[in-house]
Design an enzyme around this catalytic site. Structure first.
Site, PDB file in Angstrom:
ATOM      1  CG  HIS A 187      -2.911  -6.364  -0.518  1.00  0.00           C
ATOM      2  ND1 HIS A 187      -3.583  -5.750  -1.548  1.00  0.00           N
ATOM      3  CD2 HIS A 187      -1.677  -5.806  -0.505  1.00  0.00           C
ATOM      4  CE1 HIS A 187      -2.786  -4.852  -2.104  1.00  0.00           C
ATOM      5  NE2 HIS A 187      -1.619  -4.871  -1.500  1.00  0.00           N
ATOM      6  CD  GLU A 199       2.328  -6.065 -11.322  1.00  0.00           C
ATOM      7  OE1 GLU A 199       1.842  -5.409 -12.267  1.00  0.00           O
ATOM      8  OE2 GLU A 199       2.500  -5.592 -10.183  1.00  0.00           O
TER       9      GLU A 199
HETATM   10  C1  TPP Z   1      -0.534  -4.472  -9.527  1.00  0.00           C
HETATM   11  C2  TPP Z   1       0.222  -4.141  -8.309  1.00  0.00           C
HETATM   12  N1  TPP Z   1       1.548  -4.309  -8.307  1.00  0.00           N
HETATM   13  C3  TPP Z   1       2.262  -3.992  -7.203  1.00  0.00           C
HETATM   14  C4  TPP Z   1       1.660  -3.519  -6.091  1.00  0.00           C
HETATM   15  C5  TPP Z   1       2.468  -3.148  -4.860  1.00  0.00           C
HETATM   16  N2  TPP Z   1       2.458  -1.696  -4.724  1.00  0.00           N
HETATM   17  C6  TPP Z   1       1.606  -1.079  -3.904  1.00  0.00           C
HETATM   18  S1  TPP Z   1       1.721   0.577  -3.996  1.00  0.00           S
HETATM   19  C7  TPP Z   1       2.941   0.494  -5.150  1.00  0.00           C
HETATM   20  C8  TPP Z   1       3.554   1.752  -5.685  1.00  0.00           C
HETATM   21  C9  TPP Z   1       2.632   2.532  -6.534  1.00  0.00           C
HETATM   22  O1  TPP Z   1       3.198   3.752  -6.819  1.00  0.00           O
HETATM   23  P1  TPP Z   1       2.369   4.947  -7.422  1.00  0.00           P
HETATM   24  O2  TPP Z   1       1.397   4.435  -8.433  1.00  0.00           O
HETATM   25  O3  TPP Z   1       3.306   5.965  -7.884  1.00  0.00           O
HETATM   26  O4  TPP Z   1       1.480   5.486  -6.214  1.00  0.00           O
HETATM   27  P2  TPP Z   1       1.912   6.048  -4.777  1.00  0.00           P
HETATM   28  O5  TPP Z   1       1.964   4.881  -3.837  1.00  0.00           O
HETATM   29  O6  TPP Z   1       3.214   6.756  -4.909  1.00  0.00           O
HETATM   30  O7  TPP Z   1       0.798   6.945  -4.379  1.00  0.00           O
HETATM   31  C10 TPP Z   1       3.246  -0.819  -5.441  1.00  0.00           C
HETATM   32  C11 TPP Z   1       4.284  -1.250  -6.368  1.00  0.00           C
HETATM   33  C12 TPP Z   1       0.259  -3.387  -6.124  1.00  0.00           C
HETATM   34  N3  TPP Z   1      -0.425  -2.953  -5.051  1.00  0.00           N
HETATM   35  N4  TPP Z   1      -0.434  -3.689  -7.234  1.00  0.00           N
END
Ligand code: TPP
Lengths: 357, 318
Positions: A135, A66
Site C-alpha cells: 500500500h 480494476e
Molecule cells: C485490488 C484492490 N482493489 C481495491 C482495494 C481496496 N479495498 C480494500 S478491502 C476492499 C473491499 C473488499 O471486500 P471483500 O472482498 O468483500 O472483503 P471484506 O473486506 O468484506 O472482508 C477494497 C475495495 C484493494 N485492497 N485491492
C-alpha cells in the site's frame, strides 16, 4: 504562485473535488468513477459533493475489477467521453497495467491518430501507519517508461487543482499521482478554473550552491532540507518537477548550470527510475557548472528493499529533510564523509498521520 | 469428535478470536499498533468452522482480514500479537503487520492487501499438493479464503476455471459479509455468486443462516470431497461485519449501514449462543484460559524488541 483572484486556503483533496466539479459542470462528457468514489468517505473527501451535484450517471462506484474498469475508461474515452478513473492506492494500478499500457497508451499511435484516449487516472501513494509492502508503492517510473502516457505528481492544492483541470482537458491518458500524506495540506487556490501546464517544473526556492529536485512528498522534505542547509550558510535551489512525463529538463538544466550540483530525491526506488533518467539526461547534454566542470550529481530515494510495516524500519526506508540536507552538505562542502546532520525536525504530516488509510 | 466436544472447541476458537480482537480495540488508542486492522468481530464463526476440519499441514490462504483464520488455524498467538506491535519476534519480524500475517509451519500461507490476489496463489499451492499426493498418497488440501468483493476480480473467474480444469485440491471459501468497504453487494454484482459459480460443476455449499454448526457440517463435507480427490469445491458463507471496514471503531451510524441487518446478526451471535449451550461453569473455565492466552500475548509483544535497522534489507532475495 498565481495572479488569479479569489484565492482561498484549501486542502489538496478539496482542490481536487473542486476541479472535478467545475470541469464536470463545464463539459458534460466528463465523468468520474472507481471503487468507493461515491461513499460517505469520498476518497478522503476528494470526490465529496459530486454525487449530489451530478448524480449517479456521472459519478459511480464500480465492482472490484480494476483491469476491466480501466478498459471501460479507455473505450469511453475513445468514444469522446472524458473519464476520470480513481484508485485509492497506486498499488492497484498494477491490476490495470494491461489496459493502461497496451490499449490506453497506444491506441492513438497504433490507429494512426484516428482515435484519442482522453482519460485521467487518479491514484494515491500510501505511507505510514503500516501501509507496508502493498500500500506504499510509487510506480511513476514504470509508467514514465511508456510513450503515450503522461504522469504528474502535484505536491500542493494549487497544483492539484490546476493539473486536474489540465489532465481532464488533455487528449491523452494522464496519470495523477497523489500522496496520502499531502491530502490535507492546505494552499491558496483560486476559485476560477485554471490549468497548471503539464510539462513545467516549479522552482520552489531559489539558491546558488546546489539544486535539489524533489519528487512528490520528497519536494516537501527537500524544502525542509533547504531550511536546514540555510542555517549552515548553504543556499539550495529546490525544484518540484510537478510533471514527471513530460519532464521539464530545461528548468532542471538551467538550475544545475547555475549551481553545478544536482541531488535528485525521488519518492520511489532508484533503480531504472526517474532519478536515473534525470542524471542520464544531464550527462548526455554534457552540462557543466559555473566553474566549467561537469555537474556533480547524486540521488536518493526509497531504500532498495520492500517497504516494511513497522515504523522503526520504515523510518529508514524513506529519505527525509535531515538525510537530504546531510547529503547536500557533503556535496557542497566536497566532503563525502562529512557527518553533519541537522537536529531532529518536525514532520507534522508524518507524525500526525494515524491512518489507517 | 463428540457433539459436546465440538461445541466446546468451536466456542473456544470463536471466543479467542473475539477476545483477541477486542483486546486490539482496547489497545489501539495507545498507538502501539501502528497498522491498519481489519477486524472479524461478528464473523468469528466462519473462521472456526472453516478451520475445524483442517489438519495442521493443510493450507489456508488469507486476505488482509486474516486475524480470525490465523488464530483458528493454530497460528501462534504471541508471534501474532508481536507482529501487530511490529516486533522482531512477530510472525514476520515486524515486516508484515496486521495485513500479511503468515506462519508456514501452521499451514498459514500468508495474506495479501490487494483484493483477490491470493486466490490464484492458493490454486498454485494446490497444484503442488496434487503433485505431492502422487508421491505420498496423502492429499493435503488448500482452503482459499476471500470476501464477496474478491469475486469481482478477473483472477477469481480465471482461477476457478483453472482449478476445475485441473481438479485441484482446493476449497474456495467466500466469506460474504455483503459489503466491500462501504459498497453493498447489490451495487457491485449483476447476478449472485452462486449463479456465477454453479456452471463450473463443483460441489457447492451456501450457508445463509449464520449457524456455526451448519457452516461446520458443510465445510467438513466439502473438505472431505476435496481431500478424496474430487477436485475443487466452493462454499459461500453469509456473515456480517460488526465494526468499520478497517480500524477499531463501530460505524453503526454510517449511511451505508442497515441497522436492521446489524441488529439481526447481533441477535444471531454464535459466541453468545455457544456460551449458553455450554453453561456458565464450562464457559467460565474456557474464558479464563482465553484471557490468559490473550494477556500473555500482550506481555510477550510488549516485552519483545523492535527489529534492528539491518532487518530492512534482509529477505529481499532468497
Ligand atoms: C485490488 C484492490 N482493489 C481495491 C482495494 C481496496 N479495498 C480494500 S478491502 C476492499 C473491499 C473488499 O471486500 P471483500 O472482498 O468483500 O472483503 P471484506 O473486506 O468484506 O472482508 C477494497 C475495495 C484493494 N485492497 N485491492
Amino acid at each position: 504562485m498565481s495572479m488569479l483572484s479569489n484565492q482561498r486556503l484549501l486542502r489538496t483533496v478539496d482542490a481536487l473535488a473542486e476541479a472535478c466539479s467545475q470541469e464536470m459542470a463545464r463539459d458534460d462528457s466528463v465523468f468520474l468513477f472507481g471503487l468507493d468514489v461515491d461513499d460517505h468517505k469520498a476518497i478522503q473527501g476528494s470526490t465529496a459533493g459530486l454525487l449530489e451535484k451530478f448524480g449517479p450517471d456521472r459519478i459511480f462506484g464500480t465492482p472490484l475489477s480494476e483491469d476491466a474498469m480501466t478498459g471501460v475508461a479507455v473505450g469511453a474515452a475513445m468514444a469522446g467521453m472524458r473519464p476520470i478513473h480513481v484508485h485509492i492506492r497506486m498499488d492497484f494500478v498494477l491490476l490495470a497495467m494491461n489496459q493502461l499500457i497496451n490499449m490506453g497508451a497506444k491506441a492513438h499511435y497504433m490507429y494512426n491518430g484516428q482515435i484519442q484516449v482522453p482519460m485521467v487516472v487518479r491514484c494515491t501513494i500510501g505511507r505510514s501507519w503500516g501501509q507496508g509492502a502493498q500500500h506504499s508503492q510509487a510506480l511513476h517510473s514504470m509508467l514514465m517508461h511508456v510513450p503515450g502516457l503522461k504522469v504528474v505528481a502535484p505536491t500542493n492544492a494549487y497544483d492539484a487543482k490546476g493539473l486536474m483541470i489540465a489532465a481532464i482537458r488533455d487528449n491523452n491518458p494522464v496519470i495523477i499521482m497523489e500522496h496520502r500524506l499531502l491530502c490535507n495540506a492546505e494552499a491558496y487556490v483560486p476559485e476560477d478554473l485554471y490549468e497548471v501546464e503539464i510539462g513545467k517544473a516549479r522552482i520552489m526556492s531559489q539558491g546558488d550552491d546546489i539544486t535539489i529536485l524533489g519528487v512528490s512528498h520528497m519536494a516537501i522534505e527537500s524544502m525542509r532540507a533547504a531550511k536546514f542547509l540555510k542555517e549552515e550558510g548553504i543556499s539550495a535551489e529546490v525544484i518540484d518537477p510537478v510533471s514527471l512525463r513530460p519532464l521539464d529538463m530545461e528548468t532542471i538544466g538551467n538550475s544545475v548550470q547555475k549551481t553545478g550540483k544536482l541531488l535528485v530525491v525521488d519518492n520511489g526506488w532508484l533503480n531504472c527510475g526517474l532519478s536515473a533518467e534525470v542524471l542520464a539526461s544531464i550527462a548526455e547534454q554534457g552540462l557543466t557548472g559555473p566553474d566549467g566542470q561537469p555537474v556533480q550529481v547524486a540521488r536518493m530515494g526509497f531504500a532498495d528493499t520492500t517497504c516494511p510495516t513497522v515504523r522503526c524500519l520504515e523510518d529508514h526506508f524513506y529519505p527525509n529533510g535531515r538525510t537530504i540536507a546531510a547529503k547536500a552538505y557533503q556535496m557542497v562542502k566536497a566532503q563525502p564523509t562529512a557527518t553533519w546532520l541537522p537536529p531532529e525536525g518536525v514532520q507534522p504530516e508524518i507524525q500526525e498521520f494515524k491512518g489507517p488509510f | 469428535m463428540t457433539q459436546p466436544e465440538l461445541v466446546q472447541s468451536l466456542y473456544q476458537t470463536m471466543h479467542l478470536v473475539r477476545r483477541f480482537e477486542e483486546k486490539l480495540v482496547e489497545l489501539y488508542p495507545s498507538d502501539k499498533i501502528k497498522s491498519p486492522i481489519h477486524l472479524s468481530i461478528g464473523q468469528e464463526a466462519v473462521a472456526a468452522a472453516v478451520c475445524a476440519p483442517l489438519n495442521q499441514d493443510d493450507i489456508i490462504s488469507n486476505t488482509y482480514r486474516c486475524h480470525a483464520t490465523h488464530i483458528a488455524k493454530g497460528g501462534n498467538l504471541n508471534a501474532m500479537m508481536a507482529e501487530l506491535y511490529g516486533k522482531a519476534t512477530g510472525c514476520a519480524g515486524g515486516k508484515a503487520g496486521s495485513m500479511h500475517l503468515v506462519e508456514i509451519e501452521s499451514g498459514i500461507l500468508g495474506a495479501s492487501a490487494v483484493v483477490g490476489t491470493t486466490i490464484p496463489v492458493a490454486a498454485g499451492y494446490a497444484l503442488a499438493l496434487k503433485n505431492e499426493a502422487k508421491k505420498t498418497g496423502e492429499q493435503r488440501v488448500v482452503t482459499a479464503m476471500f470476501g464477496d468483493g474478491s469475486t469481482e476480480e478477473g483472477c477469481f473467474a480465471e482461477t476457478i476455471n483453472f482449478a476445475v480444469l485441473h481438479k485441484l485440491p482446493i476449497l474456495f471459501v467466500c466469506e460474504n459479509n455483503e459489503m466491500a468497504i462501504h459498497n453493498p453487494i447489490e451495487r457491485r454484482q449483476a447476478i449472485s455468486i452462486q449463479e456465477r459459480v454453479k456452471p463450473y460443476g463443483m460441489p457447492m455449499g451456501h450457508v445463509t443462516s449464520g449457524d456455526v454448526f451448519e457452516m461446520h457440517d458443510e465445510v467438513t463435507r466439502l473438505t472431505e470431497s476435496v481431500r478424496a480427490g474430487n477436485g475443487p469445491a466452493f462454499i459461500e458463507i453469509e456473515t456480517h461485519r460488526w465494526l468499520e471496514h478497517v480500524g477499531p471503531n463501530n460505524d453503526d451510524d454510517a449511511p451505508y449501514r442497515n441497522p436492521a441487518d446489524l441488529k439481526k446478526w447481533k441477535e444471531n451471535d454464535q459466541v453468545a449462543r455457544l456460551a449458553e449451550m455450554l453453561g456458565t461453569e464450562k464457559t467460565a473455565e474456557i474464558n479464563a484460559h482465553v484471557e490468559e492466552l490473550v494477556a500473555e500475548s500482550v506481555t510477550f509483544a510488549e516485552q519483545s524488541a523492535f527489529p534492528t535497522k539491518e532487518e530492512l534489507y534482509t529477505h529481499v532475495y532468497a
